[in-house]
Design an enzyme around this catalytic site. Structure first.
Site, mmCIF file in Angstrom:
data_model
loop_
_atom_site.group_PDB
_atom_site.id
_atom_site.type_symbol
_atom_site.label_atom_id
_atom_site.label_comp_id
_atom_site.label_asym_id
_atom_site.label_seq_id
_atom_site.Cartn_x
_atom_site.Cartn_y
_atom_site.Cartn_z
ATOM 1 N N ILE A 96 0.857 -1.186 0.000
ATOM 2 C CA ILE A 96 0.000 0.000 0.000
ATOM 3 C C ILE A 96 0.892 1.234 0.000
ATOM 4 O O ILE A 96 1.742 1.398 0.876
ATOM 5 C CB ILE A 96 -0.923 0.012 1.248
ATOM 6 C CG1 ILE A 96 -1.731 -1.286 1.328
ATOM 7 C CG2 ILE A 96 -1.844 1.227 1.222
ATOM 8 C CD1 ILE A 96 -2.632 -1.563 0.153
ATOM 9 N N ALA A 141 4.483 4.064 2.999
ATOM 10 C CA ALA A 141 3.978 2.830 2.378
ATOM 11 C C ALA A 141 4.061 1.707 3.408
ATOM 12 O O ALA A 141 4.690 1.854 4.454
ATOM 13 C CB ALA A 141 4.806 2.473 1.158
ATOM 14 N N LYS A 142 3.443 0.610 3.133
ATOM 15 C CA LYS A 142 3.590 -0.583 3.968
ATOM 16 C C LYS A 142 3.178 -1.780 3.140
ATOM 17 O O LYS A 142 2.364 -1.663 2.220
ATOM 18 C CB LYS A 142 2.684 -0.481 5.199
ATOM 19 C CG LYS A 142 3.149 -1.307 6.360
ATOM 20 C CD LYS A 142 4.236 -0.584 7.124
ATOM 21 C CE LYS A 142 4.675 -1.320 8.361
ATOM 22 N NZ LYS A 142 5.534 -0.467 9.208
ATOM 23 N N GLY A 143 3.738 -2.943 3.489
ATOM 24 C CA GLY A 143 3.377 -4.149 2.759
ATOM 25 C C GLY A 143 3.162 -5.286 3.729
ATOM 26 O O GLY A 143 3.481 -5.175 4.913
ATOM 27 N N ASP A 182 9.572 -5.385 9.103
ATOM 28 C CA ASP A 182 8.558 -5.065 10.124
ATOM 29 C C ASP A 182 8.311 -6.376 10.866
ATOM 30 O O ASP A 182 9.149 -7.287 10.824
ATOM 31 C CB ASP A 182 7.279 -4.505 9.465
ATOM 32 C CG ASP A 182 6.285 -3.968 10.483
ATOM 33 O OD1 ASP A 182 6.565 -2.910 11.071
ATOM 34 O OD2 ASP A 182 5.240 -4.602 10.715
#
Ligand code: NAD
Length: 456
Positions: A96, A141-143, A182
């Site tokens: 995202i 962003a992050k995934g 993460d």
């Protein structure tokens, strides 16, 4: 997202196939896609509520509010990977990209069996504000991939990581979107991502791709101090809070939920300053010792046993007892939405340092306000990780290798600056720290939108 949910899923592979939202065999894919786990409060909505509160104190253009209310891009890939037993499983991966007005998209990659789209959306948005608050020239962003890391071998995790990287293709890039570790991911996975991405490029261009990810091992292009960076940043933040109040960290007590990368490094650094770790919790259980738990010994134990349960240097307690433990500082360093209203009513601490992202529910926040328990919010407290990721990215770009002292002192400077900007805003406007931290970030983003305008 309860601890029970985590432990209850540690079952046989055949049972795992039927679990909602888990990785599934290709044959069962349509059956198993029915439902996503329902958290107590929706994390993305919690974030939007907190954002709306901050917007009341930060003058914002209407169109900027609109832009920030949803991510720019939501990338979802379903991809098959061959398991060690020869069968294929289909995985769902998210990336995202919330906003890139301040610089390339930046944010971690989470491997967890309860990863959802809304969770990753909230985490991506937090990255936008974290970077703006810390003046790191990146966007947010992050995934994530929905999987249970403990149920996969190293070689399966490698194939999953490489295939996901391949399928993201040009949706990531060293000047476009730069992933990092993460929850559930580590430096080894970042190196697999880097290697896959480098091999997707021309020979002559390969080395320029190294900074496609940060949080790599030192030998493969990582930065000194990156592994402990988030924990180090949490402690710098706690030190500023303590200095401001004339509070002595030496001899004070603290608790930590989550003893992975962030929790264990925070504990190790805080205990070196003389603070005493009295209770700790992870997915395997909770421990208590009023005389103090040695973080280094517990880290060694977790490395061989996979969790804190059974550690001899403390007594096992219930999860409720963990949250009600007498302490000065409580440090959530696991999942979001862990501190509910009920837990908030029982907490005995005077301050919460949010090492995890979004650990406090809206209801809990109201209780904490009533009880005068101060919160150092996530986008401030755990920003050390992205700051040193930025240092790693610069070092790769310049082919440099900085000494640890330089990394730490630059990190210290940036954490301290942001902390005092947040506190000054909170004092001047009479708002809580979370509202202040978000408002400082929003003002910066809003200014850039005014200066640049919106294309076309
Ligand atoms: P990690 O995977 O290294 O460790 C997670 C820890 O949480 C483990 O000890 C695990 O046992 C524990 N845990 C998992 N489920 C739990 C449950 N239900 N109850 C209690 N404990 C549970 O993850 P990490 O990298 O340390 O990340 C922790 C938090 O910090 C996350 O919120 C993450 O987004 C945030 N964070 C991480 C970084 C980073 O650099 N790694 C940076 C900023 C923020």
């Amino acid at each position: 997202m309860s601890k029970k949910a985590e432990t209850a899923e540690a079952v046989s592979p055949s049972k795992m196939k039927a679990a909602p939202g888990s990785a599934v065999s290709v044959a069962n894919a349509d059956l198993a896609r029915a439902a996503e786990p329902a958290p107590v409060e929706n994390f993305f909505e919690v974030h939007l509520t907190q954002l709306a509160r901050a917007m009341e104190h930060a003058p914002m253009q209407k169109h900027v509010r609109l832009i920030l209310s949803e991510p720019k891009n939501e990338i979802i890939v379903n991809f098959p990977v061959k398991m060690d037993d020869g069968n294929f499983k289909l995985f769902t991966g998210y990336r995202i990209q919330h906003n890139n007005i301040m610089g390339p998209y930046k944010g971690g990659l989470r491997y967890h069996h309860e990863v959802t789209l809304d969770e990753v959306k909230a985490l991506a948005a937090l990255m936008t504000y974290k970077c703006a608050l810390l003046e790191v020239p990146f966007g947010g962003a992050k995934g994530g991939i929905r999987l249970h890391t403990r149920e996969h071998s190293t070689s399966e995790l490698e194939r999953i990581t490489r295939r996901f990287t391949h399928d993201l293709g040009n949706n990531i890039g060293p000047e476009y979107d730069i992933p990092a570790p993460d929850m559930g991911t580590n430096s080894q996975m970042m190196v697999w991502m880097m290697d896959t991405y480098m091999n997707m490029h021309n020979l002559s261009d390969k080395n320029a791709q190294r900074r496609i990810v940060t949080g790599k091992s030192l030998t493969s292009g990582g930065s000194r101090g990156r592994e402990k960076a988030t924990g180090q940043g949490v402690v710098y933040c706690i030190q500023e809070w303590a200095d401001e109040r004339g509070f002595r960290l030496d001899g004070c007590s603290y608790t930590v939920q989550g003893f992975g990368n962030v929790g264990s490094h925070t504990a190790q650094i805080l205990s070196r300053l003389g603070a005493v770790l009295v209770a700790v919790q992870d997915h395997t259980g909770s421990l208590y010792n009023p005389e103090g738990i040695y973080p280094r010994k517990l880290i060694d134990y977790v490395q061989t046993h996979g969790g804190i349960a059974g550690y001899a240097g403390a007594q096992a307690i219930s999860d409720e007892e963990f949250w009600a433990a007498d302490c000065d500082i409580c440090i959530p360093a696991a999942l979001e939405l862990q501190i509910t209203a009920e837990i908030a009513r029982n907490l005995k601490c005077r301050m919460i340092a949010e090492a995890a992202n979004g650990p406090t529910t809206l209801e809990a926040e109201a209780v904490l306000r009533e009880r005068n328990i101060e919160v150092l919010p996530d986008i401030m407290a755990n920003a050390g990780g992205v700051v040193v990721s930025y240092f790693e990215w610069i070092q790769n770009k310049r082919s440099e290798s900085w000494q640890l002292q330089e990394v730490d002192s630059r990190l210290h400077f940036m954490m301290k600056r942001a902390y005092h900007e947040m506190r000054a805003f909170a004092r001047e406007r009479g708002v809580d720290n979370r509202t202040a931290a978000l408002a400082v970030a929003l003002e910066r983003i809003n200014t850039v939108y005014i200066e640049r305008g919106v294309f076309p």
